[in-house]
Scaffold this motif. Sequence first.
Motif, PDB file in Angstrom:
ATOM      1  N   ILE A 138       0.332  -1.421   0.276  1.00 55.51           N
ATOM      2  CA  ILE A 138       0.111  -0.185   0.405  1.00 55.51           C
ATOM      3  C   ILE A 138       0.915   1.230  -0.281  1.00 55.51           C
ATOM      4  N   ILE A 139       1.530   1.500   0.561  1.00 51.83           N
ATOM      5  CA  ILE A 139       3.064   2.667   0.818  1.00 51.83           C
ATOM      6  C   ILE A 139       3.252   2.304  -0.721  1.00 51.83           C
ATOM      7  N   ALA A 140       3.982   1.702  -1.784  1.00 52.00           N
ATOM      8  CA  ALA A 140       4.558   1.546  -2.737  1.00 52.00           C
ATOM      9  C   ALA A 140       3.222   2.171  -3.554  1.00 52.00           C
ATOM     10  N   LEU A 141       2.262   1.431  -3.552  1.00 55.40           N
ATOM     11  CA  LEU A 141       0.776   2.661  -4.319  1.00 55.40           C
ATOM     12  C   LEU A 141       0.471   3.268  -4.265  1.00 55.40           C
ATOM     13  N   ARG A 142       0.574   4.088  -2.950  1.00 55.23           N
ATOM     14  CA  ARG A 142       0.558   5.392  -2.133  1.00 55.23           C
ATOM     15  C   ARG A 142       2.049   6.131  -3.524  1.00 55.23           C
ATOM     16  N   GLU A 143       2.506   5.876  -3.377  1.00 54.70           N
ATOM     17  CA  GLU A 143       3.905   6.781  -4.033  1.00 54.70           C
ATOM     18  C   GLU A 143       3.938   6.819  -5.540  1.00 54.70           C
ATOM     19  N   SER A 144       3.743   5.411  -5.710  1.00 57.55           N
ATOM     20  CA  SER A 144       3.241   5.318  -7.418  1.00 57.55           C
ATOM     21  C   SER A 144       2.028   6.364  -7.429  1.00 57.55           C
ATOM     22  N   VAL A 145       1.377   6.900  -6.859  1.00 55.07           N
ATOM     23  CA  VAL A 145       0.025   7.464  -7.533  1.00 55.07           C
ATOM     24  C   VAL A 145       0.456   8.623  -7.625  1.00 55.07           C
ATOM     25  N   GLN A 146       1.141   9.621  -6.460  1.00 52.57           N
ATOM     26  CA  GLN A 146       2.433  10.528  -6.520  1.00 52.57           C
ATOM     27  C   GLN A 146       2.159  11.023  -7.423  1.00 52.57           C
ATOM     28  N   ALA A 147       3.701   9.970  -7.596  1.00 54.16           N
ATOM     29  CA  ALA A 147       4.327  10.170  -9.279  1.00 54.16           C
ATOM     30  C   ALA A 147       2.930  10.693 -10.300  1.00 54.16           C
ATOM     31  N   ALA A 148       2.730   9.810  -9.803  1.00 52.99           N
ATOM     32  CA  ALA A 148       1.584  10.768 -11.790  1.00 52.99           C
ATOM     33  C   ALA A 148       0.797  10.987 -11.373  1.00 52.99           C
ATOM     34  N   GLY A 149       1.483  12.094 -10.366  1.00 52.80           N
ATOM     35  CA  GLY A 149       0.488  13.724 -10.426  1.00 52.80           C
ATOM     36  C   GLY A 149      -1.634  13.554 -10.511  1.00 52.80           C
ATOM     37  N   ASP A 150      -1.548  14.758 -11.772  1.00 50.06           N
ATOM     38  CA  ASP A 150      -3.243  14.792 -11.327  1.00 50.06           C
ATOM     39  C   ASP A 150      -3.577  14.208 -12.341  1.00 50.06           C
ATOM     40  N   ARG A 151      -3.000  12.558 -12.826  1.00 50.28           N
ATOM     41  CA  ARG A 151      -3.875  11.587 -13.698  1.00 50.28           C
ATOM     42  C   ARG A 151      -5.162  10.307 -12.541  1.00 50.28           C
ATOM     43  N   MET A 152      -6.309  10.557 -13.022  1.00 53.61           N
ATOM     44  CA  MET A 152      -7.943   9.932 -12.124  1.00 53.61           C
ATOM     45  C   MET A 152      -6.960   8.772 -12.732  1.00 53.61           C
ATOM     46  N   LEU A 252      -6.288  -1.554  -9.994  1.00 51.84           N
ATOM     47  CA  LEU A 252      -5.613   0.038 -10.196  1.00 51.84           C
ATOM     48  C   LEU A 252      -5.688  -0.579 -11.792  1.00 51.84           C
ATOM     49  N   ASP A 253      -6.561   0.423 -11.794  1.00 51.00           N
ATOM     50  CA  ASP A 253      -6.505   0.425 -13.894  1.00 51.00           C
ATOM     51  C   ASP A 253      -6.529  -0.685 -14.679  1.00 51.00           C
ATOM     52  N   GLY A 254      -7.226  -1.656 -14.125  1.00 51.58           N
ATOM     53  CA  GLY A 254      -7.390  -3.066 -14.184  1.00 51.58           C
ATOM     54  C   GLY A 254      -5.649  -3.773 -14.042  1.00 51.58           C
ATOM     55  N   GLU A 255      -5.418  -3.685 -13.109  1.00 45.54           N
ATOM     56  CA  GLU A 255      -4.350  -4.331 -12.791  1.00 45.54           C
ATOM     57  C   GLU A 255      -4.268  -4.796 -10.976  1.00 45.54           C
ATOM     58  N   GLU A 256      -3.888  -5.763 -11.043  1.00 44.52           N
ATOM     59  CA  GLU A 256      -4.606  -6.619  -9.629  1.00 44.52           C
ATOM     60  C   GLU A 256      -2.841  -5.848  -8.780  1.00 44.52           C
ATOM     61  N   ILE A 257      -3.530  -5.537  -7.606  1.00 47.15           N
ATOM     62  CA  ILE A 257      -2.717  -5.035  -6.877  1.00 47.15           C
ATOM     63  C   ILE A 257      -1.852  -6.190  -5.663  1.00 47.15           C
ATOM     64  N   GLU A 258      -0.422  -6.480  -5.660  1.00 48.17           N
ATOM     65  CA  GLU A 258      -0.457  -7.797  -4.878  1.00 48.17           C
ATOM     66  C   GLU A 258      -0.427  -7.514  -3.354  1.00 48.17           C
ATOM     67  N   PHE A 259      -1.584  -7.632  -2.540  1.00 49.51           N
ATOM     68  CA  PHE A 259      -1.885  -7.441  -1.253  1.00 49.51           C
ATOM     69  C   PHE A 259      -1.937  -8.576  -0.102  1.00 49.51           C
ATOM     70  N   SER A 260      -1.347  -9.776  -0.599  1.00 47.62           N
ATOM     71  CA  SER A 260      -2.169 -11.124  -0.269  1.00 47.62           C
ATOM     72  C   SER A 260      -1.023 -11.401   0.791  1.00 47.62           C
ATOM     73  N   GLU A 261      -0.003 -11.079   1.094  1.00 46.60           N
ATOM     74  CA  GLU A 261       0.638 -11.249   2.284  1.00 46.60           C
ATOM     75  C   GLU A 261       1.277 -10.441   3.511  1.00 46.60           C
ATOM     76  N   GLY A 262       1.833  -9.904   4.116  1.00 47.77           N
ATOM     77  CA  GLY A 262       2.532  -8.576   4.863  1.00 47.77           C
ATOM     78  C   GLY A 262       1.402  -8.313   5.554  1.00 47.77           C
ATOM     79  N   PHE A 263       0.657  -8.759   6.648  1.00 49.35           N
ATOM     80  CA  PHE A 263      -0.156  -8.893   7.087  1.00 49.35           C
ATOM     81  C   PHE A 263       0.037  -9.649   8.549  1.00 49.35           C
ATOM     82  N   THR A 264       1.096  -9.905   8.778  1.00 49.01           N
ATOM     83  CA  THR A 264       0.817 -10.512  10.129  1.00 49.01           C
ATOM     84  C   THR A 264       1.506  -9.440  11.123  1.00 49.01           C
TER      85      THR A 264
END
Length: 315
Positions: A138-152, A252-264
């Motif tokens: 989720i942190i990586a996702l946020r960083e990529s969204v911020q890098a994309a600027g104003d894109r919806m 995100l834009d049709g691509e699956e975001i893998e976050f099934s691990e890392g919750f422990t």
Amino acid sequence: MDSKTFALIGAAGFVAPRHMRAIKDTGNHLIAALDPNDSVGVIDSYFPTADFFTESERFDRHIDKLRRKGTPVDYVSICSPNYLHDAHIRLALRNRANAICEKPLVLNPWNIDGLQEIEAETGARIYNILQLRLHPSIIALRESVQAAGDRMHQVEVTYITSRGKWYQRSWKGDIEKSGGIATNIGVHFFDMLAWVFGNVRYSTVHLNREDCAAGHLELAHAHVRWFLSVNAEHLPEAQRAQGQRTYRSITLDGEEIEFSEGFTDLHTDSYRHILAGEGFGVDAARAAVETVYQIRNAAPQGLQSDYHPFCKQAR
């Protein structure tokens, strides 16, 4: 760092062991616990010498006595039913202890204002467990969204966590106590969405039933279709065939975001952040509380406009 003392409210609940483990793994001590249900043998695995109470009055008295003796509780961890969070946070702050509360912090937005007043009066702090903000994906996702600027972006969130008949008979099935499906199982997703994609501009609810809810959010940088359910019949066929009871997906834009691990270890990570002075406070919790409050009180529009595809099988 000096060891801190903790008390815990809601010791018999599902999430309580994660808090006990987090307290232990961060090198701190649980000295008192409260729950009206005395099925709390799990405490022995973590803090067997902790005092235990089944009545809030006696627990409150115990915490007050410790403070007056000069050995105050530093933090109160709150894992009680959603509708009691506000009262239990107040109990903690009255005793000059910081509060660490499970989500949702409160059920209604105006309760946040009241808690901020008490923070100012007592000097104690309130922290909300918003563990998805600490998930590496989720942190990586946020960083990529911020890098994309104003894109919806186009986002689809699906979360099905099957529950048995007990669910609707418990406090979780009572909308006055849990806030309903969107609040009880979805609030951390709505927090994550606003944290990643920005503030909510518009919200539409398509379905809102005891077993499922769905809708569309327009955020600053995303259009989000969401679907939440506790009904096993809403699981995709592939998951049912494998005997799975949970399905979690974010695209995100049709691509699956893998976050099934890392919750422990996310609760332990949350505690580390709080103890380091970096926890998520009252203001951080506000957006998600406002979103689920709006969803709870909105009139469902039915299957029209941009609804989540799982709505069809939930009709």
